[in-house]
Structures are given as structure tokens and as C-alpha cells.
Scaffold this active site. Sequence first.
Site, short mmCIF file in Angstrom:
data_model
loop_
_atom_site.label_atom_id
_atom_site.label_comp_id
_atom_site.label_asym_id
_atom_site.label_seq_id
_atom_site.Cartn_x
_atom_site.Cartn_y
_atom_site.Cartn_z
CD GLU A 268 11.98 12.83 10.16
OE1 GLU A 268 12.88 12.22 9.57
OE2 GLU A 268 10.89 12.31 10.49
CD GLU B 225 13.69 4.10 7.77
OE1 GLU B 225 13.93 4.96 8.67
OE2 GLU B 225 13.44 4.38 6.60
CB CYS C 81 14.37 9.13 7.54
SG CYS C 81 15.03 7.67 6.72
CE LYS D 246 -1.47 2.88 2.39
NZ LYS D 246 -1.31 4.40 2.29
#
Length: 487
Positions: free
Chosen positions: A389, A257, A291, A181
Site C-alpha cells: 500500500e 480496519e 484505504c 486517541k
Amino acid sequence: MAALNERMLIDGELAAAAGGRTFANLNPATEEVIGQVPEAEVTDLERAIHAARRAFDTTDWSTNVELRSRCLVQLRDALRENVETLRSLYVAETGCPVGQTPGVALDAAIGYLDHYIGLLAGYEFEHPIPTKTIMGMPANRVIRREAVGVVAAITPWNYPFYLNICKVSAALAAGCTIVLKPAPDTPWSALVLGALAAEHTDIPPGVLNVVTTSDNEVAQVLATHPEVDAVTLTGSTATGRKVMAAASGTVKRVTLELGGKSAAVFLDDFPLELVAGPLAGAVCIHAGQGCTQLTRLLVPRARLDEAVDLAAAAMGQVQWGDPTDPANVMGPVINAAQRDRILGYYESAAKDGRVVVGGKPTDRFERGYFVEPTLITDVDPGATVAQEEIFGPALVVLPHDGDDDAVRIADGTMYGLSTAVFGVDQERAMGLARRFRTGTVSVNGAQWFDVESPFGGYKQSGLGREWGTEGLEDFLEVKTISFPPAR
């Protein structure tokens, strides 16, 4: 070309959504609709899950290593043959500069399939351990690794093709069946993968399914459905928490992750002028939507001004704009919500510290989700922009007061994905590398990103590992079989 990115793959067939609905795929550089994508309903997702369950339970996919290897080779070759079609679709839906697509974003990612193809050639799914007398009886034992079952793979929009390859190749190599997905912002990178697998490989029906939806409630079925055995997600830490909680009801295996707030630490013996500028420029690659990008620069306090000047000069030279221009290293961010989120962080930085470069909405383009490369300093290590972040082209420069303080600041977030350390005394730098609570560490610019190196995070940067042998084994169960020695 259109046929490759218009339909989902469910049970071996390329299909529209059962209800016939679609949603728009937008080009983030122009804000134009570039195509319509199937809007799956729960019935579509359940059909894909049932197909994956049936393929796992009733075919020899999970035990036929030769078939799996052959199919991965076929998939790799089909992707290579269609790479230019993939490239145009990829740049259009992601805003990734075309000059970066030969790397991890696309071409290199296709080659990463070779890792699992090679691993299958010699991996021992079953091996004996020494005979031993246990509770007074001699016993032979075999340790066996078997596919975990049906895997739900949920991927984000920043490097969608690479991440689809990462998860699909590992799960297929392990003998699992999959429902992939993708993020609704970048569906083509998954739909093309499904179409090429259906048309150019011997992957049995139901082994690989690709379902697109913009509805999070529909997507959540993947994390809760009893026929799904494992979930692998790349995404934000907030999304990871939700998926982990949803999967807990059926105690699914979860590989996550997640986010990062990675630091580049300079020791007091290292010449800043060698790499401080390049590191600042690298934050802007793909608009900072990575990331592991080093978004905090930690320098000796006495050299803070020097570091800021070097970083400012480098950021001022970054070429950004139209992602179809090979000269640009930075294009737009993915959507309006992400643009506005980043601008909110820029406003916070102006209140909590000093914005040296950028930090404002840009009027450089009439359309597109563009933000400025931005350099921030004079903030506390606990400030929002130094803790969270941003996922945009923003660098925070912070001072430290020696090695222990540098480790404290570098590790002082909820994340633990990656760190870099620079020091002329390499043994001293290696000593710090062993102390950082992160899944990867680069010492003096040495690169760790490679398919043979396991990748993942500590703390709230995730669970499990991708690539390496560990990436295969995250999709394998371990079984111990004991039996009497032959007489």
C-alpha cells in the site's frame, strides 16, 4: 474557535496535559505550525481510562437507550452548527481539498450519526428464543446484547473526522464508554469533537474522553491497560499487528480496519474508455490517502497499451495544489515522512517497471508535502509497488489473461479490503464478485459505501465491521440467560 481545539476532554472537563507540555500541529500544505496541542502523559491517559471505567460501571449509560439517542442527536446538531469552523480547521491540518469536505470527509460524516440514532429506535438488545427441553428440563431462554465496556478508539490522519465519528457514534450507541486517541498529525478533528460534546450534549462525565499525544509509548497504554475492554483501530496493517499483539495480553476484543491494495478488474467485453480514465483520476483524490482507493488496474493483456494511454491522459488533467482552492482535487500528503515514503516507492517503480506519468519529486511549490500523480506499468504482479500500500496518488496498470488469472492477481496480495469488476455480461461479473476475497466489491460502478452497508476487510485488511447493524454489534457482548417456564 481556538477554545474548541486547544484542550483534551477527560472526565467531562476540558483540560491541558497534566505536565503542561504541548506538541505542534502542522499544515501539510505550508509546513507552518498552526497550533499547539496537549501532549498527554501516561497519567493523563490513565485518568481518562479510569473515568471511562467509572462511567461505565456506575452510571446508567450502558442501559439507558433514550439518553444515548438524545445525546447523539445533540452531538449531531452541535457539529452541524459549527461545521464552518470545523471545515477551516480540517483543511488546515489535513491538507484535504476544501471541495471534498462536503462529502465523507466532513458534512456527510456528520449526517452519518443518523444511522445509529435510527438504529437505536428499533434495535432489540434482548429477545427470547423458543422454549426447549434441555437435559430433561424445560427452559426459557433470552439472548441479550450488552455493551462491551470501555473502548479505546485509535484513529489515523487520512480521514480523521469521519473516522472519529465512525468509531465514537457506534461505541456510544452500543452503550460503551470511550477514550479516543487521534493521530498526532490531525488532533483538532478529535479535540473539536470532544469540546462540542462537553459543551452541547448531556453525555455524562467520563463517557467520552479525548486524549492527544505524539508519543507512541504513551498511546500503547490503551492496548494494554486492564480496564480497557476493547480496542478499535483504523490504520496501517503494520500498526494493526502491533495493537493486536499488545491487546492479546488481556484478551481484549479488537476491531481493525487496516490497509488495502484494491484492484479494478476489467473483463474482456467491457469498453475501457468508459471508466479507465475516471478511475485513474480518482486515485489522486486526497492525494491517494484512502484505504479503499482502486490503486491497481487489471486489464486484458491485449488492451494494456490502451488502458495506459487512457489513464495517462486522465492523470495529466488532475488539478492539484493549494487545498484551499475549490478547483483542486488533490492537495499535499500529510507529512514529510509520508512524502519521502511515497517517493521511495516511485524510485522502486522506476527500477522494476516503467513510470509513465510523474514519479519524481516536485518543484512545483516551495513548501508543502506534495508529490506528483504517478502512473506505473510493466511491473510484475509480485513487484513491491504492485503488492504494498503506497498511500499516495499512484496507479499500477497490470495485464491479465482471462477471468481466472484476473482473480488470481486481484487476490494475490496480503490485503482483502475492496475490489471492483467491470463487465458487460453482468452475471459473469457477479460470478467474479463472489470469488474475490475482499470485504466489499463494486460491480459495474455500483457504490457500496453507505452507512447501512457493513465495511471491513478479509485477510490482513482487518477484523470486524463498521457501519450497518454489524458496526453496532462489534461493540456488544452476547449473553444467554436461561430460566424455568412459569408454572
